[in-house]
Design a protein around this motif. Structure first.
Motif, PDB file in Angstrom:
ATOM      1  N   ALA A  41      -6.397  -3.966 -17.952  1.00 29.24           N
ATOM      2  CA  ALA A  41      -5.082  -3.827 -17.406  1.00 29.24           C
ATOM      3  C   ALA A  41      -4.075  -2.847 -17.887  1.00 29.24           C
ATOM      4  O   ALA A  41      -3.419  -2.490 -17.214  1.00 29.24           O
ATOM      5  N   ILE A  42      -3.898  -2.554 -19.118  1.00 32.74           N
ATOM      6  CA  ILE A  42      -2.904  -1.644 -19.754  1.00 32.74           C
ATOM      7  C   ILE A  42      -3.288  -0.309 -19.154  1.00 32.74           C
ATOM      8  O   ILE A  42      -2.331   0.308 -18.683  1.00 32.74           O
ATOM      9  N   ILE A  43      -4.611   0.043 -19.124  1.00 35.30           N
ATOM     10  CA  ILE A  43      -4.877   1.506 -18.615  1.00 35.30           C
ATOM     11  C   ILE A  43      -5.053   1.647 -17.137  1.00 35.30           C
ATOM     12  O   ILE A  43      -5.337   2.677 -16.563  1.00 35.30           O
ATOM     13  N   GLU A  44      -4.864   0.444 -16.463  1.00 35.47           N
ATOM     14  CA  GLU A  44      -5.093   0.429 -14.945  1.00 35.47           C
ATOM     15  C   GLU A  44      -3.933   1.561 -14.166  1.00 35.47           C
ATOM     16  O   GLU A  44      -2.784   1.370 -14.655  1.00 35.47           O
ATOM     17  N   GLU A  45      -4.156   2.316 -13.323  1.00 36.84           N
ATOM     18  CA  GLU A  45      -3.638   3.270 -12.685  1.00 36.84           C
ATOM     19  C   GLU A  45      -2.886   2.797 -11.474  1.00 36.84           C
ATOM     20  O   GLU A  45      -3.659   1.777 -10.655  1.00 36.84           O
ATOM     21  N   ASN A  46      -2.052   2.911 -10.940  1.00 34.83           N
ATOM     22  CA  ASN A  46      -1.361   2.861  -9.610  1.00 34.83           C
ATOM     23  C   ASN A  46      -1.615   4.273  -8.581  1.00 34.83           C
ATOM     24  O   ASN A  46      -0.824   5.081  -8.673  1.00 34.83           O
ATOM     25  N   LYS A  58       5.471  -2.133 -16.343  1.00 33.73           N
ATOM     26  CA  LYS A  58       6.572  -2.557 -15.176  1.00 33.73           C
ATOM     27  C   LYS A  58       6.811  -3.908 -14.635  1.00 33.73           C
ATOM     28  O   LYS A  58       7.460  -4.300 -13.803  1.00 33.73           O
ATOM     29  N   ASN A  59       5.775  -4.735 -15.066  1.00 36.61           N
ATOM     30  CA  ASN A  59       5.742  -6.239 -14.544  1.00 36.61           C
ATOM     31  C   ASN A  59       6.425  -7.051 -15.059  1.00 36.61           C
ATOM     32  O   ASN A  59       6.223  -7.382 -16.519  1.00 36.61           O
ATOM     33  N   GLY A  60       7.394  -7.772 -14.521  1.00 40.57           N
ATOM     34  CA  GLY A  60       8.609  -8.623 -15.121  1.00 40.57           C
ATOM     35  C   GLY A  60       7.654  -9.946 -15.723  1.00 40.57           C
ATOM     36  O   GLY A  60       8.134 -10.446 -16.747  1.00 40.57           O
ATOM     37  N   ALA A  64       7.763 -11.255 -19.588  1.00 40.33           N
ATOM     38  CA  ALA A  64       7.972 -12.931 -19.570  1.00 40.33           C
ATOM     39  C   ALA A  64       7.137 -13.339 -20.826  1.00 40.33           C
ATOM     40  O   ALA A  64       7.399 -14.303 -21.550  1.00 40.33           O
ATOM     41  N   GLY A  65       5.774 -13.415 -20.224  1.00 38.34           N
ATOM     42  CA  GLY A  65       4.716 -13.800 -21.288  1.00 38.34           C
ATOM     43  C   GLY A  65       4.852 -13.335 -22.656  1.00 38.34           C
ATOM     44  O   GLY A  65       4.557 -13.849 -23.690  1.00 38.34           O
ATOM     45  N   PHE A  66       5.006 -12.132 -22.706  1.00 37.74           N
ATOM     46  CA  PHE A  66       5.204 -11.362 -24.050  1.00 37.74           C
ATOM     47  C   PHE A  66       6.392 -12.023 -24.770  1.00 37.74           C
ATOM     48  O   PHE A  66       6.193 -11.881 -26.238  1.00 37.74           O
ATOM     49  N   ALA A  67       7.482 -12.311 -24.403  1.00 35.24           N
ATOM     50  CA  ALA A  67       8.550 -12.692 -24.894  1.00 35.24           C
ATOM     51  C   ALA A  67       8.337 -14.224 -25.676  1.00 35.24           C
ATOM     52  O   ALA A  67       8.952 -14.366 -26.876  1.00 35.24           O
ATOM     53  N   LEU A  68       7.558 -15.109 -25.047  1.00 34.26           N
ATOM     54  CA  LEU A  68       7.264 -16.289 -25.826  1.00 34.26           C
ATOM     55  C   LEU A  68       6.757 -16.153 -27.110  1.00 34.26           C
ATOM     56  O   LEU A  68       7.364 -16.628 -28.077  1.00 34.26           O
ATOM     57  N   PRO A  69       5.387 -15.541 -27.436  1.00 33.64           N
ATOM     58  CA  PRO A  69       4.940 -15.305 -28.590  1.00 33.64           C
ATOM     59  C   PRO A  69       5.949 -14.395 -29.510  1.00 33.64           C
ATOM     60  O   PRO A  69       5.717 -14.868 -30.768  1.00 33.64           O
ATOM     61  N   PHE A  70       6.551 -13.634 -29.080  1.00 30.67           N
ATOM     62  CA  PHE A  70       7.233 -12.725 -29.583  1.00 30.67           C
ATOM     63  C   PHE A  70       8.373 -13.509 -30.354  1.00 30.67           C
ATOM     64  O   PHE A  70       8.852 -12.963 -31.659  1.00 30.67           O
ATOM     65  N   ARG A 453      -1.786 -12.788  -9.317  1.00 31.21           N
ATOM     66  CA  ARG A 453      -0.158 -12.590  -9.570  1.00 31.21           C
ATOM     67  C   ARG A 453       0.009 -13.027 -10.751  1.00 31.21           C
ATOM     68  O   ARG A 453       0.964 -12.647 -11.394  1.00 31.21           O
ATOM     69  N   ALA A 454      -0.598 -14.245 -11.339  1.00 33.63           N
ATOM     70  CA  ALA A 454       0.021 -14.749 -12.470  1.00 33.63           C
ATOM     71  C   ALA A 454      -0.728 -14.074 -13.830  1.00 33.63           C
ATOM     72  O   ALA A 454      -0.383 -14.336 -14.805  1.00 33.63           O
ATOM     73  N   LYS A 455      -1.611 -13.328 -13.592  1.00 34.09           N
ATOM     74  CA  LYS A 455      -2.242 -12.726 -14.554  1.00 34.09           C
ATOM     75  C   LYS A 455      -1.696 -11.800 -15.646  1.00 34.09           C
ATOM     76  O   LYS A 455      -1.726 -12.026 -16.869  1.00 34.09           O
ATOM     77  N   PRO A 456      -0.694 -11.184 -15.182  1.00 30.14           N
ATOM     78  CA  PRO A 456       0.234 -10.512 -16.093  1.00 30.14           C
ATOM     79  C   PRO A 456       0.993 -11.115 -17.131  1.00 30.14           C
ATOM     80  O   PRO A 456       1.109 -10.907 -18.257  1.00 30.14           O
ATOM     81  N   PHE A 457       1.320 -12.587 -16.673  1.00 37.67           N
ATOM     82  CA  PHE A 457       1.879 -13.598 -17.828  1.00 37.67           C
ATOM     83  C   PHE A 457       1.091 -13.820 -18.852  1.00 37.67           C
ATOM     84  O   PHE A 457       1.443 -13.739 -20.058  1.00 37.67           O
ATOM     85  N   PHE A 458      -0.175 -13.930 -18.550  1.00 42.67           N
ATOM     86  CA  PHE A 458      -1.072 -14.266 -19.472  1.00 42.67           C
ATOM     87  C   PHE A 458      -1.402 -13.090 -20.538  1.00 42.67           C
ATOM     88  O   PHE A 458      -1.945 -13.271 -21.622  1.00 42.67           O
ATOM     89  N   PHE A 459      -1.449 -11.854 -19.716  1.00 40.81           N
ATOM     90  CA  PHE A 459      -1.669 -10.646 -20.530  1.00 40.81           C
ATOM     91  C   PHE A 459      -0.568 -10.553 -21.609  1.00 40.81           C
ATOM     92  O   PHE A 459      -0.907 -10.231 -22.722  1.00 40.81           O
ATOM     93  N   GLY A 460       0.754 -10.913 -21.206  1.00 39.56           N
ATOM     94  CA  GLY A 460       1.756 -10.637 -22.188  1.00 39.56           C
ATOM     95  C   GLY A 460       1.768 -11.839 -23.536  1.00 39.56           C
ATOM     96  O   GLY A 460       2.014 -11.480 -24.284  1.00 39.56           O
ATOM     97  N   LEU A 461       1.199 -13.088 -23.147  1.00 34.47           N
ATOM     98  CA  LEU A 461       0.989 -14.031 -24.121  1.00 34.47           C
ATOM     99  C   LEU A 461       0.208 -13.485 -25.220  1.00 34.47           C
ATOM    100  O   LEU A 461       0.286 -13.484 -26.475  1.00 34.47           O
TER     101      LEU A 461
END
Length: 489
Positions: A41-46, A58-60, A64-70, A453-461
């Protein structure tokens, strides 16, 4: 220096096995490899809007997922500096069956994230069979069913450890049996160079992989024999060791369990199966020193190589031959750096002053010697309870795998049973349960669109926990703080 060739031979044999099994696992069985989802997901291009900053950042929802464990990690880290900062406890346990066992309730942000990408039936089986194992242990405790066997690297209940070991061995063995058409093709390519079989997209040709596997396993066997392991013990130990390696790699690749080990290590399995009375001191010493590369293998080269090949499959296409040398370089640099670091820390600060598990008098370093002295002082014969439990676990596992293959409606994935008795599974099962529940609800009411659509949240975790751990490692280095344990898993 005699150890380095042995370790390199073990690692090379692991890479050869992964090369042989890659096409079966990735192209035929299509294992999901949850651990590679974040780097992909990190290296995926648009393609529509090329940008220096990847869409991942760029995904909010990701942030949001990143912030929880951080945030939780920062609070726990600051608590170790100043007690008035609140500490967030993510773990408790529920005693069961008159305190004969307990179910751990722990939240692991990475495991919650990884498990979101695991197939629902596998996630369900992991937490369901783990709960069933707790029930089994509790019933045994109430009924007074126990075992006095001493296992030096297993959970606290030998019967369940043997049961899980039987399941783990069958998982690997039947997996290889299922792959026999592919394995025959690999052997034919290695032996005859059959042009109809294409191995150009592998990091090693099948001939090199097969010959390398035979040669490296032969080297390991010769090394162990010269170290004192009796010839009649060698095949039992090596077979158990490599089946464990294959099974754990399968668990990581399919189940997304980032840190896993077998219910029994190969040395404990061998002494239990054959007994120690007839082994002699030389064999026991040789088995004890195998703890170095075949004991607490929560992360190891074979699993890393398998995930690396999956990542390469998605990004490198067919030009992968150079990847082997990259792996070899990484292993070499890691060995040199880790050996130098351990020696420096031990002599500069005194090993007894460092981490208790890695250096302490009751931690990992003394386990091989406890194993050796314990068996020398208390020689026993083959353990019948262990044999019965292992055969029972293997039999149940075989039935589960057959049911999975023959009945489309069968709900219980056998992989969950294979890892049900591991202490690590007891720790992560609640996180797997949460991921299973969330994913089930999302797919039921939102369908595949909401799932994506929910995938990025779990990536962030996942990313958030590893980032905060790395950040505080750097901060602690400059401040001199020690034992600042933010997260365990």
């Amino acid at each position: 220096m005699a150890w380095i060739p042995l370790v390199l031979a073990v690692y090379f044999s692991m890479i050869c096995i992964v090369v042989v099994l890659r096409r079966q696992w990735i192209e035929r069985e299509r294992l999901t490899f949850p651990l590679v989802q974040v780097p992909l997901a990190i290296i995926e291009e648009n393609d529509d809007k090329p940008s220096i900053l990847k869409p991942f950042y760029k995904n909010g929802l990701m942030w949001a997922g990143f912030a929880l464990p951080f945030i939780v990690g920062c609070l726990n880290a600051l608590h170790n500096y100043w007690n008035f900062v609140p500490n967030v406890n993510l773990q408790t346990s529920i005693p069961l069956f008159r305190n004969t066992t307990a179910q751990t309730i722990a939240l692991s942000f990475p495991m919650l994230g990884f498990s979101y990408f695991v197939n629902l039936d596998i996630a369900f089986a992991i937490w369901f069979f783990n709960l069933l194992a707790r029930v089994e242990q509790g019933l045994f405790g109430i009924l007074g069913v126990t075992s006095t066997q001493k296992l030096y690297y297993a959970g606290g209940f030998p019967i369940l450890a043997h049961q899980g070991m039987g399941a783990m061995l069958v998982l690997a063995a039947l997996g290889l049996w299922t792959a026999r058409p592919h394995l025959r093709a690999v052997w034919r390519k290695a032996l005859t160079g059959d042009a109809a079989i294409d191995d150009s997209d592998e990091i090693l040709s099948y001939r090199v992989a097969v010959c390398g596997l035979i040669g490296s396993v032969g080297f390991v066997a010769a090394w162990l024999w010269l170290a004192g392991l009796a010839w009649w013990i060698l095949p039992v130990y090596l077979l158990a060791m490599y089946l464990i390696f294959i099974a754990i790699t399968r668990v990581v690749a399919e189940g997304g369990i980032a840190a896993a080990r077998a219910p029994l290590i190969a040395a404990d399995f061998t002494t239990s199966a054959l007994g120690t009375a007839a082994m002699g001191p030389h064999s026991l010493v040789a088995l004890g020193f195998t703890f170095v590369w075949a004991a607490d293998i929560r992360t190891f080269v074979m699993a890393s190589a398998a995930n690396g090949l999956k990542l390469a499959e998605e990004q490198l296409g067919r030009g992968k031959r150079g990847l082997f040398w990259a792996m070899a370089l990484a292993i070499t640099v890691s060995l040199i750096a880790s050996i130098a670091t351990v020696l420096h820390l031990s002599y500069a600060y005194g090993g007894i002053n460092l981490n208790g598990w890695f250096f302490g008098p009751t931690g990992g370093p003394v386990y091989p010697f406890n194993f050796i002295s314990g068996h020398l002082n208390n020689p026993v014969g083959s353990n019948p309870v262990g044999w019965v439990s292992t055969l029972a676990g293997g039999g149940i596992m075989a039935l589960l795998m057959l049911a999975r293959q023959h009945f489309l409606w069968w709900p219980l994935h056998p992989l969950g049973f294979a890892v049900s008795t591991i202490s690590m599974t007891n720790y992560i099962s609640f996180s797997v349960f949460l991921a299973w529940l969330i994913k089930t609800v999302i797919l039921k009411y939102g369908g595949p669109v909401l799932f994506r659509r929910a995938k990025p949240f779990f990536f962030g975790l996942i990313l958030g926990q590893f980032t905060v751990a790395g950040l505080w490692l750097i901060i602690d280095y400059f401040t001199g703080m020690t034992d600042n344990n933010i997260y365990w898993v």
